[in-house]
Design a protein around this motif. Structure first.
Motif, PDB file in Angstrom:
ATOM      1  N   UNK A  34       0.809  -1.216   0.000  1.00 58.47           N
ATOM      2  CA  UNK A  34       0.000   0.000   0.000  1.00 58.47           C
ATOM      3  C   UNK A  34       0.843   1.266   0.000  1.00 58.47           C
ATOM      4  N   UNK A  35       2.160   1.111   0.173  1.00 54.30           N
ATOM      5  CA  UNK A  35       3.032   2.273   0.123  1.00 54.30           C
ATOM      6  C   UNK A  35       3.090   3.057   1.422  1.00 54.30           C
ATOM      7  N   UNK A  36       2.453   2.517   2.468  1.00 53.72           N
ATOM      8  CA  UNK A  36       2.470   3.193   3.757  1.00 53.72           C
ATOM      9  C   UNK A  36       3.873   3.161   4.360  1.00 53.72           C
ATOM     10  N   UNK A  37       4.331   4.304   4.824  1.00 54.57           N
ATOM     11  CA  UNK A  37       5.659   4.376   5.422  1.00 54.57           C
ATOM     12  C   UNK A  37       5.539   4.598   6.915  1.00 54.57           C
ATOM     13  N   UNK A  38       6.315   3.852   7.679  1.00 54.46           N
ATOM     14  CA  UNK A  38       6.287   3.997   9.125  1.00 54.46           C
ATOM     15  C   UNK A  38       7.610   3.535   9.696  1.00 54.46           C
ATOM     16  N   UNK A  39       7.799   3.823  10.965  1.00 57.54           N
ATOM     17  CA  UNK A  39       9.009   3.403  11.646  1.00 57.54           C
ATOM     18  C   UNK A  39       8.687   2.269  12.596  1.00 57.54           C
ATOM     19  N   UNK A  40       9.611   1.350  12.748  1.00 60.77           N
ATOM     20  CA  UNK A  40       9.387   0.257  13.676  1.00 60.77           C
ATOM     21  C   UNK A  40      10.735  -0.217  14.202  1.00 60.77           C
ATOM     22  N   UNK A  41      10.677  -0.801  15.372  1.00 61.72           N
ATOM     23  CA  UNK A  41      11.879  -1.376  15.938  1.00 61.72           C
ATOM     24  C   UNK A  41      12.046  -2.786  15.393  1.00 61.72           C
ATOM     25  N   UNK A  42      13.148  -3.041  14.755  1.00 57.96           N
ATOM     26  CA  UNK A  42      13.391  -4.346  14.163  1.00 57.96           C
ATOM     27  C   UNK A  42      14.657  -4.928  14.778  1.00 57.96           C
ATOM     28  N   UNK A  43      14.525  -6.138  15.305  1.00 56.10           N
ATOM     29  CA  UNK A  43      15.647  -6.740  16.006  1.00 56.10           C
ATOM     30  C   UNK A  43      16.729  -7.187  15.048  1.00 56.10           C
ATOM     31  N   UNK A  44      16.347  -7.578  13.847  1.00 51.74           N
ATOM     32  CA  UNK A  44      17.322  -8.026  12.868  1.00 51.74           C
ATOM     33  C   UNK A  44      16.739  -7.887  11.476  1.00 51.74           C
ATOM     34  N   UNK A  45      17.582  -8.035  10.475  1.00 53.98           N
ATOM     35  CA  UNK A  45      17.103  -7.935   9.096  1.00 53.98           C
ATOM     36  C   UNK A  45      16.118  -9.067   8.786  1.00 53.98           C
ATOM     37  N   UNK A  46      16.318 -10.213   9.426  1.00 55.53           N
ATOM     38  CA  UNK A  46      15.411 -11.327   9.196  1.00 55.53           C
ATOM     39  C   UNK A  46      14.017 -11.010   9.727  1.00 55.53           C
ATOM     40  N   UNK A  47      13.965 -10.193  10.763  1.00 52.07           N
ATOM     41  CA  UNK A  47      12.678  -9.875  11.383  1.00 52.07           C
ATOM     42  C   UNK A  47      11.837  -8.990  10.489  1.00 52.07           C
ATOM     43  N   UNK A  48      12.473  -8.313   9.544  1.00 56.24           N
ATOM     44  CA  UNK A  48      11.728  -7.419   8.667  1.00 56.24           C
ATOM     45  C   UNK A  48      10.740  -8.209   7.816  1.00 56.24           C
ATOM     46  N   UNK A  49      11.168  -9.392   7.373  1.00 58.40           N
ATOM     47  CA  UNK A  49      10.290 -10.202   6.529  1.00 58.40           C
ATOM     48  C   UNK A  49       9.096 -10.720   7.324  1.00 58.40           C
ATOM     49  N   UNK A  50       9.222 -10.716   8.644  1.00 56.86           N
ATOM     50  CA  UNK A  50       8.125 -11.191   9.476  1.00 56.86           C
ATOM     51  C   UNK A  50       7.265 -10.040   9.984  1.00 56.86           C
TER      52      UNK A  50
END
Ligand SMILES: [Zn+2]
Length: 68
Positions: A11-27
């Motif tokens: 949807x193109x929505x941009x937001x900030x989030x705390x991500x523990x690792x690059x692998x967590x981004x896919x989840x």
């Protein structure tokens, strides 16, 4: 834990989030549409850090961000 700028590929929505690792981004799911599939955008903080590291090794032909 680093703060990442994330952009939803659905949807193109941009937001900030705390991500523990690059692998967590896919989840990580979009907070707006709830669909996983996020593009990692370097935050200003991460950009300044990486620029400081790579700046000494590269000639800085592609200086990122609004700095200078
Ligand atoms: Zn979305």
């Amino acid at each position: 834990m680093p703060m990442y700028d994330l952009k939803c590929l659905n949807c193109g929505h941009e937001f900030e989030d705390l991500v523990s690792s690059h692998d967590a981004i896919s989840e990580t799911t979009c907070e707006k549409c709830g669909i996983p599939g996020l593009e990692l955008k370097p935050s200003l903080f991460a950009a300044s850090v990486s620029a400081g590291i790579s700046g000494s090794t590269s000639s800085g032909s592609c200086a990122p961000g609004p700095f200078r």
